[in-house]
Write an enzyme that holds these catalytic residues in place. Sequence first.
Site, PDB file in Angstrom:
ATOM      1  N   MET A 182     -12.369   3.742  -1.138  1.00  0.00           N
ATOM      2  CA  MET A 182     -13.091   4.022   0.117  1.00  0.00           C
ATOM      3  C   MET A 182     -13.834   5.335  -0.107  1.00  0.00           C
ATOM      4  SD  MET A 182     -10.023   2.869   2.648  1.00  0.00           S
ATOM      5  CE  MET A 182      -8.792   3.003   1.358  1.00  0.00           C
ATOM      6  N   HIS A 229      -1.118  -1.521  -4.205  1.00  0.00           N
ATOM      7  CA  HIS A 229      -2.424  -1.271  -3.585  1.00  0.00           C
ATOM      8  C   HIS A 229      -2.572   0.242  -3.404  1.00  0.00           C
ATOM      9  CE1 HIS A 229      -5.913  -2.476  -1.101  1.00  0.00           C
ATOM     10  NE2 HIS A 229      -5.572  -1.475  -0.303  1.00  0.00           N
ATOM     11  N   ASP A 282      -6.489  -6.671   4.514  1.00  0.00           N
ATOM     12  CA  ASP A 282      -5.932  -5.318   4.531  1.00  0.00           C
ATOM     13  C   ASP A 282      -6.124  -4.677   5.902  1.00  0.00           C
ATOM     14  OD1 ASP A 282      -5.175  -2.700   3.941  1.00  0.00           O
ATOM     15  OD2 ASP A 282      -6.793  -2.343   2.500  1.00  0.00           O
ATOM     16  N   MET A 293      -9.382   7.605  -0.734  1.00  0.00           N
ATOM     17  CA  MET A 293     -10.288   8.032   0.358  1.00  0.00           C
ATOM     18  C   MET A 293     -10.854   9.411   0.041  1.00  0.00           C
ATOM     19  SD  MET A 293      -7.892   7.070   3.582  1.00  0.00           S
ATOM     20  CE  MET A 293      -7.103   5.461   3.749  1.00  0.00           C
ATOM     21  N   ASP A 339      -4.867   3.199  -2.072  1.00  0.00           N
ATOM     22  CA  ASP A 339      -5.962   3.492  -1.135  1.00  0.00           C
ATOM     23  C   ASP A 339      -6.563   4.858  -1.433  1.00  0.00           C
ATOM     24  OD1 ASP A 339      -6.159   1.237   0.675  1.00  0.00           O
ATOM     25  OD2 ASP A 339      -4.101   1.744   1.260  1.00  0.00           O
ATOM     26  N   HIS A 370      -8.317   0.460  -4.180  1.00  0.00           N
ATOM     27  CA  HIS A 370      -9.278   0.212  -3.097  1.00  0.00           C
ATOM     28  C   HIS A 370     -10.043   1.512  -2.879  1.00  0.00           C
ATOM     29  CE1 HIS A 370      -9.657  -0.605   1.551  1.00  0.00           C
ATOM     30  NE2 HIS A 370     -10.826  -0.537   0.960  1.00  0.00           N
ATOM     31  N   MET A 389     -11.463  -6.416   5.275  1.00  0.00           N
ATOM     32  CA  MET A 389     -10.776  -5.392   6.070  1.00  0.00           C
ATOM     33  C   MET A 389     -10.503  -5.939   7.469  1.00  0.00           C
ATOM     34  SD  MET A 389     -10.214  -2.880   4.092  1.00  0.00           S
ATOM     35  CE  MET A 389      -9.379  -1.911   5.358  1.00  0.00           C
ATOM     36  N   SER A 393       0.844  -1.204   0.000  1.00  0.00           N
ATOM     37  CA  SER A 393       0.000   0.000   0.000  1.00  0.00           C
ATOM     38  C   SER A 393       0.872   1.244   0.000  1.00  0.00           C
ATOM     39  CB  SER A 393      -0.904   0.015   1.234  1.00  0.00           C
ATOM     40  OG  SER A 393      -1.472   1.317   1.360  1.00  0.00           O
TER      41      SER A 393
HETATM   42  C1  DX5 Z   1      -6.781   1.394   5.475  1.00  0.00           C
HETATM   43  C2  DX5 Z   1      -6.213   1.059   4.107  1.00  0.00           C
HETATM   44  C3  DX5 Z   1      -5.060   0.134   4.178  1.00  0.00           C
HETATM   45  C4  DX5 Z   1      -3.867   0.688   4.892  1.00  0.00           C
HETATM   46  C5  DX5 Z   1      -2.989  -0.438   5.332  1.00  0.00           C
HETATM   47  O1  DX5 Z   1      -7.902   2.192   5.316  1.00  0.00           O
HETATM   48  O2  DX5 Z   1      -7.195   0.452   3.308  1.00  0.00           O
HETATM   49  O3  DX5 Z   1      -4.689  -0.332   2.876  1.00  0.00           O
HETATM   50  O4  DX5 Z   1      -3.138   1.581   4.127  1.00  0.00           O
HETATM   51  O5  DX5 Z   1      -2.006   0.088   6.134  1.00  0.00           O
HETATM   52  P1  DX5 Z   1      -1.262  -0.747   7.251  1.00  0.00           P
HETATM   53  O6  DX5 Z   1      -0.603  -1.895   6.581  1.00  0.00           O
HETATM   54  O7  DX5 Z   1      -0.328   0.254   7.821  1.00  0.00           O
HETATM   55  O8  DX5 Z   1      -2.327  -1.188   8.237  1.00  0.00           O
HETATM   56 ZN    ZN Z   2      -6.573  -0.614   1.399  1.00  0.00          ZN
END
Ligand code: DX5
Ligand code: ZN
Length: 231
Positions: A67, A32, A174, A36, A34, A65, A136, A7
């Site tokens: 969100m 990956h 994740d 948001m 992320d 991913h 998750m 990620s």
């Molecule tokens: C959380 C994300 C994850 C996150 C994982 O909302 O979807 O992908 O970045 O980070 P670590 O490995 O630090 O938990």
């Molecule tokens: Zn993620």
Amino acid sequence: MIELAFSILAADFAHLADQIAAAERGGGTIIHVDVMDGHFVPNISFGPPVVKAIRPITRLPLDCHLMIENPDAFIPDFAAAGADMIGVHQEACRHLHRTLQLIADHGMRPAVVINPATPVESLVEVLPMVHHVLVMSVNPGFGGQKFLPLALDKIDHLADLRREMGLNFRIEVDGGIAHDTVASVVQAGADMLVAGSAIFSAGQSAEQTARAFLVAARAALSVGEPVAEPS
Ligand code: DX5
Ligand code: ZN
């Protein structure tokens, strides 16, 4: 096959290309991403322009991913930016079947994501459509959180469903995946492991941390399923 989906949320954004190259040298095979929006989760990260910037610097697949609320509105933008896989949250999709079909219609591999409070049963009807299910193991929104062990039963349940239904979707996990938790998720049946802070914030190079992470993951697999305690 166990794969590391690193990620980039935890990477140094000022040196993103170097960080991606290092994690790839260490054996990471999926990026990956992320995404948001400050609505579905209480944090803002990045979107299609960052995907577009990464696309030409690597051949690794980009696993986005989302969100975000209303993911349907952004699927064409992610496709145009070069995303390979799109994961949407079951909780964000009123018409999940339609959204997964839309992702496939744009030439990307669809995935569905479930929060810790969402049961695996809510996915049964769409399992034949997905490339992977993302479980998750933290509440989404931030990197560096503590792993929630309730994810293990959900991974195990999905692995059973995959067998019973004769499907071959992959199981991604994740949140809080690091040296102390990786063996348990691999043994439960996860085969796409997302890790952010374990790869990019450990004070070592991402190449070294990725390599060590994969050694630990594969060692757990060769140990196999834990044997039940005799009663
Ligand atoms: C959380 C994300 C994850 C996150 C994982 O909302 O979807 O992908 O970045 O980070 P670590 O490995 O630090 O938990
Ligand atoms: Zn993620």
